[in-house]
Motif scaffolding. Sequence first.
Motif: not given
Length: 220
Positions: A48-52, A110-111, A117-123
């Motif tokens: 997820y590094l590049l996505l962040k 998303i930020f 929050l470093n979270s992952d979800s359907f959102i």
Amino acid sequence: MKKVKQFGETVEGYNIPVLNEREIRASAGILYLLMFWSWILVIFKDSYLLLKYANMIFLAEFIIRIFISPRYSPFLVLGRLIVSNQTPEYVGAAQKKFAWAIGLVLSATIFLLLVVLNSDSFINFFVCHTCMIFLFFESSFGICFGCKFYSMFYKEKAHYCPGEICDIKAKQAIQKTSTLQRTVVIVFFAFVIMTVILFNDGFGAKPTSLWLIVKSAFSK
């Protein structure tokens, strides 16, 4: 200072501030490529590094576009350099500002979820892919979904839309599609789907040397 904060450019022959659609599409293409590659790494590398990083870039980009000026937007400047030899295509700045405000809300969401929050979800998935769809249609087809939503929130009509889509007009003959053309499109995709179904196992297998296939056939 007033010139720095101006949203849109004053161009002779246009009674409202405008922006160059060609550089906007170029910048959308660059941002789409960045987001697309970020998700490739998520899917295949679980990274997820590049996505962040991409999200941080998106948020900063839209903040500059809306609260400072589009003329100082890094990606619009890159877009301008890329299409500098092309004749400008002017579009109304008001609807673009509204569209970018939507982009700002999505990137800020998303930020918060992914970076803070470093979270992952359907959102996350839904918001990121909404951004990708917006960017893809903007860069590939010149269709600005945010601009289309503009008329739903503002009474005044949007002016100088890309391809004059804000103006109701009859299609020219070259813009119309016949029944035969639509049939060809349907048959084409039906062929692709059926081929994938029939040869699905073979598509996933690693190709074998043609020499070994021929040798095996003649040895029988």
